[in-house]
Every structure is written in structure tokens, then in C-alpha cells.
Design a protein around this motif. Structure first.
Motif, PDB file in Angstrom:
ATOM      1  N   LEU A   1       1.156   2.088   0.591  1.00 39.14           N
ATOM      2  CA  LEU A   1      -0.105   2.757   0.286  1.00 39.14           C
ATOM      3  C   LEU A   1       0.076   4.255   0.087  1.00 39.14           C
TER       4      LEU A   1
ATOM      5  N   THR B   1      -8.038  -0.185   2.741  1.00 39.54           N
ATOM      6  CA  THR B   1      -6.934  -1.088   3.071  1.00 39.54           C
ATOM      7  C   THR B   1      -7.461  -2.276   3.866  1.00 39.54           C
TER       8      THR B   1
ATOM      9  N   ARG C   1      -8.887   3.117  -4.766  1.00 39.25           N
ATOM     10  CA  ARG C   1      -7.886   2.068  -4.773  1.00 39.25           C
ATOM     11  C   ARG C   1      -8.041   1.183  -3.550  1.00 39.25           C
TER      12      ARG C   1
ATOM     13  N   TYR D   1      -5.991  -1.656  -1.233  1.00 44.18           N
ATOM     14  CA  TYR D   1      -4.696  -2.256  -0.901  1.00 44.18           C
ATOM     15  C   TYR D   1      -4.964  -3.447   0.005  1.00 44.18           C
TER      16      TYR D   1
ATOM     17  N   GLN E   1      -2.730  -4.149  -5.162  1.00 43.06           N
ATOM     18  CA  GLN E   1      -3.536  -2.944  -5.374  1.00 43.06           C
ATOM     19  C   GLN E   1      -4.578  -3.272  -6.442  1.00 43.06           C
TER      20      GLN E   1
ATOM     21  N   LYS F   1      -8.020  -1.573  -8.622  1.00 45.42           N
ATOM     22  CA  LYS F   1      -8.817  -0.377  -8.946  1.00 45.42           C
ATOM     23  C   LYS F   1      -9.639  -0.643 -10.192  1.00 45.42           C
TER      24      LYS F   1
END
Length: 191
Positions: A29, A102, A146, A148, A188, A190
Motif C-alpha cells: 500500500l 484498506t 484507492r 487495497y 487495488q 480506483k
């Protein structure tokens, strides 16, 4: 008391102990200085505390009240003040948008019986928690944010990539580690 990445981390038998999946996420990350971060399923708080080194503010949430208390102790133990922890079933008690989100997801099939099981068991098929997270996460992501997500090949990596696509996010596997009978991946996603 074990030390990971320069952090002293207290452990508890009813809270998921940092392991290979945690380390893969920690090494993958990226957090830019000044960003806001959210760690879902924070456990001991290790990922939230690592993100707090660069992030402006980090929120760590967990459905396990023992984990929330332990994470608070670990923040205090390491003198980290730009992080807060609260009880939340995924996004239930979360508001606002984040640059980095995350989630080291539970993915084993079954029903949780003890607090520790909440970190491991993801519902009847093992995907229920992951799928709910993917449906809800776009509402909490900034324009350049983003996600994760850590998961195992046991619960269908391709299905996760498809579900992110349906939720309007572009997703790809950015890290992979083979362990015993499974691959652990970091996906990941986005805009």
C-alpha cells in the motif's frame, strides 16, 4: 511483545495476529503525505498505525470490540495520535470520504462463533463480507482514492475484480504471495 516495521504491537488471542497477508498489504500500500485513510477490519491496528506515518488522519474500524480496544492501546504504546479507532461493521459507523481504504478481508466459509472468527470467516460462502464491502466502498472513496483489498484465491479473485467493475471501479491484482494451498493477493481498485 513483537515488533513489526518498528511498531510495538500488543496481541490478544481473540484478535487476528499480523501474518503474511498483513505484511503483503503493508509492503504494497502507498499513502501520500496529508491523505485521509481508513482501515476496515483493523485488528491490532498495525496497518492503520503504519498509514499514520504519512497520512494526515487515519480511522481504523473493526466489528470486534476487543480489536478496537487493542488497536487503541497499540496507538498509545507507539505514541501515534493522528489515528482513531471505533467499533463498526464495515462502514456502519463511518462517514466522509477517504484517499486510501484498506481491508484485509475475512474469506473462510462458515459462521463466526467467537470474536476471532470475525477476522477469518466471511459468511456462508466466504464472500458475503467481501461483496458487501465492494458494494459500499465507492460511497467512501475520494475522486483520486484507492482501495487495497486483501483476499485469498480460495474465494475467487476473478469474481472480486468483476464485482469492483460492476461497482464502477477499475481493479487489478498488485501483489501476490503463494502460501501452502492458496495465493494471497492485494487488489487495488480506483475510479
Amino acid at each position: 511483545m513483537p515488533t513489526y516495521y518498528g511498531l510495538k504491537i500488543r496481541l490478544h488471542p481473540q484478535v487476528y495476529e499480523p501474518a503474511e497477508d498483513t505484511f503483503l498489504l503493508a509492503e504494497t500500500l502507498e499513502v501520500e503525505p496529508g491523505e485521509k485513510a481508513l482501515d476496515v477490519g483493523t485488528g491490532t491496528g498495525i496497518i492503520a498505525l503504519l498509514m499514520a506515518r504519512k497520512a494526515k488522519h487515519v480511522l481504523g474500524v473493526d466489528v470486534n470490540p476487543i480489536a478496537v480496544e487493542l488497536a487503541k492501546q497499540n496507538a498509545e504504546l507507539n505514541g501515534i495520535t493522528n489515528v482513531e479507532f471505533k467499533l463498526s461493521d464495515l462502514f456502519e459507523n463511518v462517514s466522509g470520504r477517504f484517499d486510501v481504504i484498506t481491508f484485509n478481508a475475512p474469506y473462510l466459509p462458515g459462521e463466526p462463533e467467537k470474536p476471532i472468527d470475525l477476522a477469518l470467516v466471511g459468511g456462508e460462502t466466504g464472500r458475503e463480507v467481501i461483496d458487501r464491502f465492494i458494494r459500499e466502498v465507492p460511497d467512501y472513496l475520494t475522486e483520486n482514492g484507492r482501495v487495497y483489498l486483501v483476499q485469498s484465491s480460495i474465494t475467487g479473485i476473478e469474481e472480486t475484480l468483476e464485482r469492483f467493475k460492476k461497482a464502477g471501479l477499475n481493479a487489478e491484482v498488485v501483489a501476490r504471495r503463494h502460501l501452502f494451498f492458496e495465493d494471497i493477493v492485494v487488489i487495488q481498485a480506483k475510479w
